[in-house]
Write a protein that holds these residues in place. Sequence first.
Motif, PDB file in Angstrom:
ATOM      1  N   PHE A 186       0.831  -1.206   0.000  1.00  0.00           N
ATOM      2  CA  PHE A 186       0.000   0.000   0.000  1.00  0.00           C
ATOM      3  C   PHE A 186       0.865   1.255   0.000  1.00  0.00           C
ATOM      4  O   PHE A 186       0.603   2.197  -0.756  1.00  0.00           O
ATOM      5  N   ALA A 187       1.901   1.272   0.838  1.00  0.00           N
ATOM      6  CA  ALA A 187       2.796   2.430   0.884  1.00  0.00           C
ATOM      7  C   ALA A 187       3.453   2.651  -0.473  1.00  0.00           C
ATOM      8  O   ALA A 187       3.515   3.792  -0.965  1.00  0.00           O
ATOM      9  N   HIS A 188       3.921   1.581  -1.090  1.00  0.00           N
ATOM     10  CA  HIS A 188       4.573   1.704  -2.401  1.00  0.00           C
ATOM     11  C   HIS A 188       3.601   2.264  -3.437  1.00  0.00           C
ATOM     12  O   HIS A 188       3.983   3.132  -4.249  1.00  0.00           O
ATOM     13  N   ALA A 189       2.341   1.815  -3.395  1.00  0.00           N
ATOM     14  CA  ALA A 189       1.341   2.292  -4.358  1.00  0.00           C
ATOM     15  C   ALA A 189       1.048   3.775  -4.186  1.00  0.00           C
ATOM     16  O   ALA A 189       0.644   4.452  -5.145  1.00  0.00           O
ATOM     17  N   GLN A 190       1.276   4.302  -2.967  1.00  0.00           N
ATOM     18  CA  GLN A 190       1.037   5.723  -2.705  1.00  0.00           C
ATOM     19  C   GLN A 190       2.291   6.566  -2.908  1.00  0.00           C
ATOM     20  O   GLN A 190       2.268   7.780  -2.671  1.00  0.00           O
ATOM     21  N   GLY A 191       3.383   5.916  -3.314  1.00  0.00           N
ATOM     22  CA  GLY A 191       4.638   6.647  -3.484  1.00  0.00           C
ATOM     23  C   GLY A 191       5.276   7.042  -2.174  1.00  0.00           C
ATOM     24  O   GLY A 191       5.972   8.061  -2.097  1.00  0.00           O
ATOM     25  N   MET A 192       5.070   6.235  -1.121  1.00  0.00           N
ATOM     26  CA  MET A 192       5.579   6.530   0.207  1.00  0.00           C
ATOM     27  C   MET A 192       6.392   5.348   0.705  1.00  0.00           C
ATOM     28  O   MET A 192       6.213   4.214   0.257  1.00  0.00           O
ATOM     29  N   THR A 193       7.272   5.611   1.664  1.00  0.00           N
ATOM     30  CA  THR A 193       7.913   4.518   2.373  1.00  0.00           C
ATOM     31  C   THR A 193       6.984   4.036   3.474  1.00  0.00           C
ATOM     32  O   THR A 193       6.061   4.754   3.894  1.00  0.00           O
ATOM     33  N   VAL A 194       7.226   2.822   3.941  1.00  0.00           N
ATOM     34  CA  VAL A 194       6.424   2.308   5.052  1.00  0.00           C
ATOM     35  C   VAL A 194       6.563   3.220   6.265  1.00  0.00           C
ATOM     36  O   VAL A 194       5.585   3.528   6.943  1.00  0.00           O
ATOM     37  N   ARG A 195       7.784   3.667   6.523  1.00  0.00           N
ATOM     38  CA  ARG A 195       8.016   4.519   7.698  1.00  0.00           C
ATOM     39  C   ARG A 195       7.273   5.844   7.585  1.00  0.00           C
ATOM     40  O   ARG A 195       6.680   6.310   8.561  1.00  0.00           O
ATOM     41  N   SER A 196       7.271   6.463   6.414  1.00  0.00           N
ATOM     42  CA  SER A 196       6.565   7.745   6.272  1.00  0.00           C
ATOM     43  C   SER A 196       5.063   7.551   6.396  1.00  0.00           C
ATOM     44  O   SER A 196       4.363   8.402   6.962  1.00  0.00           O
ATOM     45  N   LEU A 197       4.538   6.431   5.895  1.00  0.00           N
ATOM     46  CA  LEU A 197       3.116   6.139   6.044  1.00  0.00           C
ATOM     47  C   LEU A 197       2.773   5.937   7.519  1.00  0.00           C
ATOM     48  O   LEU A 197       1.761   6.460   8.007  1.00  0.00           O
ATOM     49  N   GLN A 198       3.612   5.214   8.229  1.00  0.00           N
ATOM     50  CA  GLN A 198       3.365   4.986   9.656  1.00  0.00           C
ATOM     51  C   GLN A 198       3.415   6.281  10.453  1.00  0.00           C
ATOM     52  O   GLN A 198       2.602   6.487  11.366  1.00  0.00           O
ATOM     53  N   ARG A 199       4.364   7.163  10.117  1.00  0.00           N
ATOM     54  CA  ARG A 199       4.441   8.450  10.820  1.00  0.00           C
ATOM     55  C   ARG A 199       3.200   9.284  10.570  1.00  0.00           C
ATOM     56  O   ARG A 199       2.677   9.932  11.484  1.00  0.00           O
ATOM     57  N   LEU A 200       2.734   9.296   9.324  1.00  0.00           N
ATOM     58  CA  LEU A 200       1.520  10.051   9.000  1.00  0.00           C
ATOM     59  C   LEU A 200       0.339   9.528   9.797  1.00  0.00           C
ATOM     60  O   LEU A 200      -0.422  10.316  10.395  1.00  0.00           O
ATOM     61  N   PHE A 201       0.182   8.218   9.856  1.00  0.00           N
ATOM     62  CA  PHE A 201      -0.959   7.644  10.560  1.00  0.00           C
ATOM     63  C   PHE A 201      -0.853   7.876  12.062  1.00  0.00           C
ATOM     64  O   PHE A 201      -1.867   8.114  12.729  1.00  0.00           O
ATOM     65  N   ALA A 202       0.341   7.822  12.625  1.00  0.00           N
ATOM     66  CA  ALA A 202       0.500   8.085  14.055  1.00  0.00           C
ATOM     67  C   ALA A 202       0.097   9.506  14.391  1.00  0.00           C
ATOM     68  O   ALA A 202      -0.590   9.765  15.390  1.00  0.00           O
ATOM     69  N   ALA A 203       0.496  10.452  13.556  1.00  0.00           N
ATOM     70  CA  ALA A 203       0.242  11.861  13.838  1.00  0.00           C
ATOM     71  C   ALA A 203      -1.197  12.261  13.578  1.00  0.00           C
ATOM     72  O   ALA A 203      -1.751  13.100  14.299  1.00  0.00           O
ATOM     73  N   TYR A 204      -1.826  11.659  12.559  1.00  0.00           N
ATOM     74  CA  TYR A 204      -3.128  12.164  12.119  1.00  0.00           C
ATOM     75  C   TYR A 204      -4.286  11.190  12.303  1.00  0.00           C
ATOM     76  O   TYR A 204      -5.440  11.622  12.312  1.00  0.00           O
ATOM     77  N   VAL A 205      -4.012   9.914  12.446  1.00  0.00           N
ATOM     78  CA  VAL A 205      -5.083   8.936  12.603  1.00  0.00           C
ATOM     79  C   VAL A 205      -5.119   8.392  14.029  1.00  0.00           C
ATOM     80  O   VAL A 205      -6.177   8.306  14.641  1.00  0.00           O
ATOM     81  N   GLY A 206      -3.963   8.017  14.550  1.00  0.00           N
ATOM     82  CA  GLY A 206      -3.911   7.535  15.925  1.00  0.00           C
ATOM     83  C   GLY A 206      -3.543   6.077  16.058  1.00  0.00           C
ATOM     84  O   GLY A 206      -3.240   5.599  17.151  1.00  0.00           O
ATOM     85  N   VAL A 207      -3.603   5.333  14.960  1.00  0.00           N
ATOM     86  CA  VAL A 207      -3.177   3.931  14.915  1.00  0.00           C
ATOM     87  C   VAL A 207      -2.479   3.716  13.578  1.00  0.00           C
ATOM     88  O   VAL A 207      -2.602   4.529  12.655  1.00  0.00           O
TER      89      VAL A 207
END
Length: 268
Positions: A186-207
């Motif tokens: 999923f991260a690759h399909a969005q043009g993101m690294t797994v780590r950047s996707l996880q950071r985004l979700f931690a900051a803005y989603v909560g999980v």
Amino acid sequence: MAAPRRDTRGIVDATELFTRVRFRRREPAPPLRPYLEHYWLIDWDLPQPYASHVVPHPSVNIVFQQYERQDPFAEVAGIGLGLFTQKLTGRGRVCGIQFRPGGFRPFAPAHPVTDWTGHRVPLPEVFPATDAPTTILAPDDEDTRVTALDTFLLNLNPRPDPQSDLAMTLVDRIRTDRTIRHVGDFAHAQGMTVRSLQRLFAAYVGVGPKWIILRYRIHEALEHAEATHPPDWAALAADLGYADQAHLVRDFTTTVGVPPTAYARAVH
């Protein structure tokens, strides 16, 4: 944004709940719709105590609550990691605000949403200059309560945030596309690294994204278990992306408290 959803995903034995309480979803004012799923309103008058159970969505809620023989109060409810149970007795009322996953941060930009995950925090600790909960709960007219919820949120002056918009978009893709099964893909399909996707979700989603993928699987399995004709569990497990039926049974049992076949028997 579409009108409030009509499914009962996440509500354990929704049919039983709806025979005990009046449950409605209402749409917020147009400026608030990018951030919110809906408002949810519950009123009850019960001759006997009743316990409601919910498998929480990956959403922050603000909940205004009035229970018999208690003063009204309000909380910010972060994403619940396990089954949520609430005992209802006598008469009472709840007015809730369910934010879209990723939609709460513009209202409280000073904190990552993980600060609220697994916690229920008194509303004044998050928003000190808010009105008393009676402003929301006291009116008997439902439209008046909805207008009061609109006023409350608009007064918080949510700040547009492109990262919040991105988080909401990505979670919505996970919710609606069942082919999304692996965080790395999923991260690759969005043009993101797994780590950047996880950071985004931690900051803005909560999980994290993996948690969300698994939670939406359980919501769908719960909905199938309550259908008139329970599914072929092995086929459903494969359809939801599980390696086998045993993995689905394990996750369902851990989250709901009973295996899916036992749950299906209990609600029919």
